[in-house]
Design an enzyme around this catalytic site. Structure first.
Site, PDB file in Angstrom:
ATOM      1  N   HIS A  66       0.807  -1.221   0.000  1.00  0.00           N
ATOM      2  CA  HIS A  66       0.000   0.000   0.000  1.00  0.00           C
ATOM      3  C   HIS A  66       0.840   1.271   0.000  1.00  0.00           C
ATOM      4  O   HIS A  66       0.349   2.345   0.335  1.00  0.00           O
ATOM      5  CB  HIS A  66      -0.961  -0.003   1.199  1.00  0.00           C
ATOM      6  CG  HIS A  66      -1.993  -1.078   1.093  1.00  0.00           C
ATOM      7  ND1 HIS A  66      -2.729  -1.519   2.176  1.00  0.00           N
ATOM      8  CD2 HIS A  66      -2.425  -1.807   0.024  1.00  0.00           C
ATOM      9  CE1 HIS A  66      -3.560  -2.481   1.781  1.00  0.00           C
ATOM     10  NE2 HIS A  66      -3.389  -2.667   0.487  1.00  0.00           N
ATOM     11  N   CYS A  77       2.317  14.395 -12.806  1.00  0.00           N
ATOM     12  CA  CYS A  77       3.374  13.789 -13.634  1.00  0.00           C
ATOM     13  C   CYS A  77       3.910  12.479 -13.066  1.00  0.00           C
ATOM     14  O   CYS A  77       4.656  11.769 -13.743  1.00  0.00           O
ATOM     15  CB  CYS A  77       4.521  14.781 -13.831  1.00  0.00           C
ATOM     16  SG  CYS A  77       5.557  15.060 -12.360  1.00  0.00           S
ATOM     17  N   GLY A 171      -0.263 -10.641  11.810  1.00  0.00           N
ATOM     18  CA  GLY A 171      -0.868  -9.392  12.259  1.00  0.00           C
ATOM     19  C   GLY A 171      -1.804  -8.766  11.249  1.00  0.00           C
ATOM     20  O   GLY A 171      -1.810  -7.552  11.071  1.00  0.00           O
ATOM     21  N   CYS A 223       1.748 -10.899  17.630  1.00  0.00           N
ATOM     22  CA  CYS A 223       2.696 -11.386  16.629  1.00  0.00           C
ATOM     23  C   CYS A 223       4.151 -11.079  17.005  1.00  0.00           C
ATOM     24  O   CYS A 223       5.048 -11.883  16.719  1.00  0.00           O
ATOM     25  CB  CYS A 223       2.363 -10.834  15.251  1.00  0.00           C
ATOM     26  SG  CYS A 223       2.251  -9.042  15.132  1.00  0.00           S
TER      27      CYS A 223
END
Length: 242
Positions: A66, A77, A171, A223
């Site tokens: 992401h 541009c 996670g 985690c």
């Protein structure tokens, strides 16, 4: 974000949120994954987070699914650059906003909720234009809600999944399609799946039973603690084999 008002409003909030966001440090999970990667146990790390903490921890092969909040991109541009200089220019042009006196709350994506700013006159906030074309509005190089993941990024992530022997989802609830499709591809390829996550994931939804059948490891714990312990046990095992 093409609207001038929304540009000013976004960057006023983001300028404040960037301070704590940029100072964030990797946790035990980031560090363990980086070390496991260096040991050759973990391959490509694919992350939905936009904070760059895997790289800060030392991971070398990372796909930022992401995007990254420390990189900015011109919406006209497509030119990209690291945010540092842009942030400095934002603060220099908007000294009054840099010293925001009201309450504010940092958010995970680097934005900030400026309490009391709902009625603020954002017209006074100046946003620099693109350094390359001189005209285009800038945005963080992240996938906002409603945006599409770039094809090159999708292809790299999918290629990494198909090349590896298995997939460990750490996670994540897998709620976004961009992440879940990778899990689905691994399952379709007959690869074993592992999940380390607190709470339910998309695998529990009706219709995903065939994918869930490929899960050979499911740990519902924090985690960071799980990965750090796994790293510790692997190191002990290697010492015993010497």
């Amino acid at each position: 974000m093409f609207s001038a008002h929304h540009q000013r409003r976004y960057w006023a909030r983001s300028m404040a949120g960037w301070r704590p966001f940029s100072k964030a440090q990797p946790n035990d999970g980031h560090s363990a994954l980086a070390e496991l990667q260096a040991m050759g146990i973990v391959g490509t790390v694919i992350t939905q987070n936009v904070d760059g903490l895997h790289q800060k921890a030392g991971a070398q092969d990372v796909v930022d699914l992401h995007g990254r909040n420390d990189i900015i991109k011109c919406m006209a541009c497509g030119a990209k650059k690291y945010r540092g200089g842009f942030q400095e220019e934002l603060e220099a042009r908007n000294a009054a906003w840099s010293g925001w006196k009201g309450e504010w709350e940092a958010r995970a994506d680097g934005d900030a909720a400026l309490r009391g700013a709902e009625e603020a006159d954002y017209d006074s906030f100046e946003v620099p234009h693109c350094y390359a074309c001189g005209e285009g509005p800038m945005k963080p190089d992240v996938v906002f809600f409603g945006d599409r993941v770039e094809d090159a990024v999708k292809d790299r992530a999918m290629g990494a999944v198909l090349e590896q022997g298995g997939l460990l989802a750490v996670g994540t609830s897998m709620s976004t399609l961009s992440a879940f499709r990778l899990v689905q591809a691994a399952a379709d390829g007959g690869k074993p799946l592992g999940v380390v996550n607190i709470g339910k994931t998309r695998l529990e939804r009706k219709g995903n039973e065939a994918i869930a059948d490929h899960v050979s490891l499911y740990v519902e714990e924090r985690c960071g603690e799980v990965l750090a312990k796994a790293l510790e046990l692997l190191k002990e095992s290697e010492e015993l084999r010497k």
